[in-house]
Design an enzyme around this catalytic site. Structure first.
Site, PDB file in Angstrom:
ATOM      1  N   TYR A 187     -16.501   2.753   9.001  1.00 24.10           N
ATOM      2  CA  TYR A 187     -15.032   2.693   8.954  1.00 24.10           C
ATOM      3  C   TYR A 187     -14.446   3.081  10.305  1.00 24.10           C
ATOM      4  CZ  TYR A 187     -10.228   3.834   7.603  1.00 24.10           C
ATOM      5  OH  TYR A 187      -8.860   3.908   7.527  1.00 24.10           O
ATOM      6  N   LEU A 215      -0.718  -2.862   8.807  1.00 15.72           N
ATOM      7  CA  LEU A 215      -1.296  -1.759   8.034  1.00 15.72           C
ATOM      8  C   LEU A 215      -2.384  -2.242   7.076  1.00 15.72           C
ATOM      9  CD1 LEU A 215       1.326  -0.408   9.139  1.00 15.72           C
ATOM     10  CD2 LEU A 215       1.589   0.706   6.954  1.00 15.72           C
ATOM     11  N   LYS A 222     -12.308   0.609  12.968  1.00 17.76           N
ATOM     12  CA  LYS A 222     -10.951   0.881  13.447  1.00 17.76           C
ATOM     13  C   LYS A 222     -10.948   1.091  14.968  1.00 17.76           C
ATOM     14  CE  LYS A 222      -7.855   1.097  10.936  1.00 17.76           C
ATOM     15  NZ  LYS A 222      -7.004   0.027  10.361  1.00 17.76           N
ATOM     16  N   GLY A 224      -3.642  -2.070  -2.396  1.00 24.25           N
ATOM     17  CA  GLY A 224      -2.198  -1.921  -2.619  1.00 24.25           C
ATOM     18  C   GLY A 224      -1.876  -2.201  -4.084  1.00 24.25           C
ATOM     19  N   ASP A 270       0.468  -8.688   1.153  1.00 25.00           N
ATOM     20  CA  ASP A 270      -0.555  -7.763   0.644  1.00 25.00           C
ATOM     21  C   ASP A 270      -1.435  -8.532  -0.340  1.00 25.00           C
ATOM     22  OD1 ASP A 270      -0.393  -4.311   0.319  1.00 25.00           O
ATOM     23  OD2 ASP A 270      -1.878  -5.489  -0.790  1.00 25.00           O
ATOM     24  N   ASN A 271      -2.745  -8.318  -0.250  1.00 27.98           N
ATOM     25  CA  ASN A 271      -3.638  -9.016  -1.197  1.00 27.98           C
ATOM     26  C   ASN A 271      -3.926  -8.162  -2.430  1.00 27.98           C
ATOM     27  OD1 ASN A 271      -5.452  -7.117  -0.335  1.00 27.98           O
ATOM     28  ND2 ASN A 271      -6.893  -8.565   0.589  1.00 27.98           N
ATOM     29  N   GLY A 322       0.838  -1.207   0.000  1.00 29.66           N
ATOM     30  CA  GLY A 322       0.000   0.000   0.000  1.00 29.66           C
ATOM     31  C   GLY A 322       0.867   1.249   0.000  1.00 29.66           C
TER      32      GLY A 322
END
Ligand code: UDP
Length: 334
Positions: A150, A77, A154, A37, A32-33, A11
């Site tokens: 969102y 992250l 978080k 990213g 990372d998928n 990302g």
């Protein structure tokens, strides 16, 4: 040489963190998928000693556990980032943020690996305080408004991390990131600086939402990533939340003017009403200024790079990318 795992390492912020850690002579493994990213963000690191890139999902539990077992510390992250994405893909993004973080916490706790969790200034919600400090009350909207999902996902991650700290003594620290910007950030999810710079360089109107009097404080990613590494390296950080960002405040109208001036563009400014810019029920924040006192006392942290320096870096990158795309030299992401 310490071995670092960065989830979401391809990302925007993760890839700069990978650069920074490698510059410090450390080893970096990223997972990372590529949902948000981009492989292009880390392509320049391929083949470099001490760097490893895995394209996979952190919800692949066996893989995640093995990675954490073989690492010295973890930067988490990976997340469905941004209000817009959560509004578009509500179930997937919420589950991703909640389940992904729980799996990281569980594995880090099992192997007692120091862990940094990237959170967001969104958790302060629509609080009207002139500056947000870590222990301030938060003000959220109702649950039937997807915009708040969102922030709540978080915030729940934060609660969970602090519960792990208290109950298992997991060495975990939470970084609440305020608007972090710089090269490699895409405008795809509505982020204002890449949008404005791209519009100005294309000579099309710069779209200011609302009346442009709302303000933000933008931190250069190159100021943010050293703060993340220092937070995780400091044993006194664990079990705590820290704001990370910059407190130089600018109105969005002022930002648009500055971008036009710095690019030498002939673009005009177009005011776009909120109901045309965002899905129904969206509420924009009037202000969002971090109180940086806590991280300042803890690490001696002060952002060094000004908004002008940020804009110069982003303008240079968007110009170069434009030239690369025209010449057909930019390699495609897998
Ligand atoms: N914004 C804007 N024009 C754009 C994109 C964003 O005026 O093309 C505004 C947006 O409404 C907000 C500010 O710029 O007031 C920052 O937006 P961004 O999405 O970058 O960050 P956030 O809203 O999360 O602070």
């Amino acid at each position: 040489m310490a071995r670092n795992l960065i989830t979401g390492g391809a990302g925007f912020i993760g890839s700069h963190l990978a650069d920074h850690l490698l510059e410090l002579g450390e080893q970096v493994v990223i997972i990372d998928n590529l949902s948000t990213g981009r492989f292009a963000n880390v392509e320049h690191l391929e083949g470099r000693p001490g760097f490893e890139c895995l394209i996979d999902d952190i919800r692949n539990e066996a893989l995640l556990e093995d990675l954490i077992r073989r690492t010295d510390r973890v930067f988490h992250l990976a997340a469905s980032v941004g209000v817009r994405l959560i509004i578009q893909k509500q179930t997937e993004s919420l589950i991703n943020n909640l389940v992904g973080t729980e799996l990281v916490l569980r594995a880090a706790s099992r192997y007692r690996r120091p862990l940094l969790i990237a959170s967001t200034s969104e958790v302060y919600g629509k609080s009207q305080k002139p500056r947000f400090a870590e222990s301030d009350d938060r003000l959220m909207g109702p649950t039937d408004t997807a915009r708040w999902a969102y922030a709540n996902s978080k915030a729940t991650d934060e609660f969970l991390a602090l519960a792990y700290y208290r109950e298992t003594r997991l060495p975990v620290v939470i970084a609440r990131l305020f608007n972090t910007v710089g090269p490699r950030q895409t405008g795809e999810y509505g982020m204002v600086i890449p949008n404005f710079v791209t519009q100005a360089l294309q000579g099309v109107p710069v779209t200011v939402y609302g009346d442009g009097s709302q303000t933000r404080c933008f931190a250069h990613v190159r100021d943010v990533v050293p703060a993340l590494t220092q937070l995780l390296a400091h044993p006194g950080s664990f079990g705590q939340v820290f704001n990370v960002g910059c407190d130089e405040e600018v109105s969005i109208q002022g930002l648009a003017e500055r971008v036009i001036q710095k690019t030498g563009s002939a673009s005009s400014i177009l005011l776009v009403p909120y109901d045309k810019a965002y899905p129904r029920g969206f509420e924009d924040m009037e202000r969002r200024v971090p109180d940086l006192g806590k991280i300042g006392r803890h690490l001696g942290y002060r952002p060094r790079l000004t908004l002008d320096a940020i804009l110069e870096d982003v303008i240079r990158e968007v110009r170069e990318r434009g030239r690369g795309a025209k010449a057909g030299t930019r390699p495609a992401s897998p």
